[in-house]
Motif scaffolding. Structure first.
Motif, PDB file in Angstrom:
ATOM      1  N   GLN A   1       0.803  -1.216   0.000  1.00  0.00           N
ATOM      2  CA  GLN A   1       0.000   0.000   0.000  1.00  0.00           C
ATOM      3  C   GLN A   1       0.839   1.271   0.000  1.00  0.00           C
ATOM      4  OE1 GLN A   1      -2.677  -0.224   3.327  1.00  0.00           O
ATOM      5  NE2 GLN A   1      -3.791  -2.000   2.534  1.00  0.00           N
TER       6      GLN A   1
ATOM      7  N   VAL B   1      -5.064   6.248   1.911  1.00  0.00           N
ATOM      8  CA  VAL B   1      -4.740   5.022   1.163  1.00  0.00           C
ATOM      9  C   VAL B   1      -5.997   4.446   0.500  1.00  0.00           C
ATOM     10  CG1 VAL B   1      -3.957   2.637   1.394  1.00  0.00           C
ATOM     11  CG2 VAL B   1      -2.728   4.461   2.563  1.00  0.00           C
TER      12      VAL B   1
ATOM     13  N   LYS C   1      -6.721   4.103  -3.506  1.00  0.00           N
ATOM     14  CA  LYS C   1      -7.013   2.796  -4.099  1.00  0.00           C
ATOM     15  C   LYS C   1      -8.325   2.831  -4.881  1.00  0.00           C
ATOM     16  CE  LYS C   1      -6.084  -0.575  -1.395  1.00  0.00           C
ATOM     17  NZ  LYS C   1      -6.173  -1.581  -0.305  1.00  0.00           N
TER      18      LYS C   1
END
Length: 315
Positions: free
Chosen positions: A66, A202, A206
């Motif tokens: 990540q 994050v 995504k």
């Protein structure tokens, strides 16, 4: 006492009150400047380095798969949504801390002493027409959240603005000067919001990649289909085509009339087809007295004869 002396006395009282108010504002301004200078100096000294080290460690704890999402530049709308959700989630905890600091410093005994706190409770979350105190803290922190990769410096600036916004609420709305211990409590509570910001950054990055990956698929497919069709046509031009042109047959009414059966032939065929129909027994037909007896059913010889006639007419 003359009116002149009374008026001069009121002027003296008014000027004295103005002087005291100016002194209070001046002292408050000096305290804010000192604190701002201390915060700025702390960022450049060991205290600031300690915060930066903490935020750098938070970013390093993100899983390796990540880590690329931390370097994604998000839009301003996404950044505002992240800060809005984080502040709304941490808002009740911050409000309880502000209440605790107010009670510790002011020690209110009557309802009038608690009026600033009551006003804060009514304006904390805001309404549909106003941001509220929590919204002002969010907007102040938003100034340090640019559309850029997430770095320890950005996180440290967001943390500092969150703390400063809550301190301004204490001083301006509650007229309360917190101690150093209270300021440390505020910093630690604001620190809990940073991992939430990292996690939501994050997730947002995504999801934005998934959305961008689905964009433009149909236009690409259309271009691919057009290229394949053009390639097929070019291949036909180069290699030629073995198909031959066949002149379509013209309609001849005489041939169609000759192929049409006469009236007698049509009646004969209709008679043969109708003779092959064998009605079945049904309760409804029985009630209507339409049941066909067994003597009316054609024999096997009649069936063979009718079958031969059908083959003859349709051969």
């Amino acid at each position: 006492m003359s009116l002149l002396n009374l008026e001069s006395g009121w002027k003296l009282i008014e000027s004295e009150a103005d002087r005291l108010e100016e002194e209070r504002v001046s002292l408050l301004k000096e305290k804010r400047e000192e604190e701002l200078h201390a915060l700025t100096a702390g960022r450049q000294s060991g205290s600031g380095k300690q915060w930066l080290l903490s935020f750098r460690m938070m970013l390093e704890t993100v899983p390796s798969e990540q880590q690329p999402f931390l370097r994604v530049t998000l839009l301003n709308d996404m950044l505002f949504s992240i800060l809005n959700r984080v502040t709304q989630a941490r808002g009740p905890m911050w409000l309880k801390l502000l209440q605790k600091i107010f009670v510790d410093v002011k020690k209110p005994e009557t309802l009038a002493d608690r009026k600033p706190l009551i006003d804060l409770l009514s304006t904390w979350n805001g309404t549909s027409f106003s941001k509220g105190d929590l919204g002002l803290v969010r907007d102040y922190a938003m100034l340090s959240y640019p559309p850029a990769p997430l770095t320890p410096e950005i996180l440290e600036e967001i943390h500092r603005r969150l703390c400063t916004g809550l301190l301004n609420i204490l001083r301006l709305n509650l007229d309360c000067e917190p101690s150093m211990e209270h300021i440390v409590d505020l910093e630690e509570n604001c620190l809990l919001a940073i991992p939430d910001i990292i996690a939501m950054h994050v997730v947002s990055a995504k999801n934005s990649f998934k959305t961008l990956g689905g964009q433009g698929k149909l236009p690409v497919k259309w271009k691919q289909d057009d290229a394949e069709e053009q390639e097929r046509l070019d291949k036909i031009k180069e290699e030629g085509c073995d198909a031959k042109w066949v002149e379509p047959t013209k309609w001849n009414p005489e041939e169609e009339v000759a192929a049409t059966p006469s009236k007698d032939e049509f009646n004969d065929r209709q008679t043969v087809i109708s003779g092959l129909f064998i009605p079945r027994y049904s309760p409804k037909a029985h009630r209507r007295s339409l049941v066909i007896s067994s003597s009316e059913k054609p024999s096997n010889g009649d069936m063979r004869e009718r079958r031969n006639l059908l083959e003859k007419f349709f051969s």
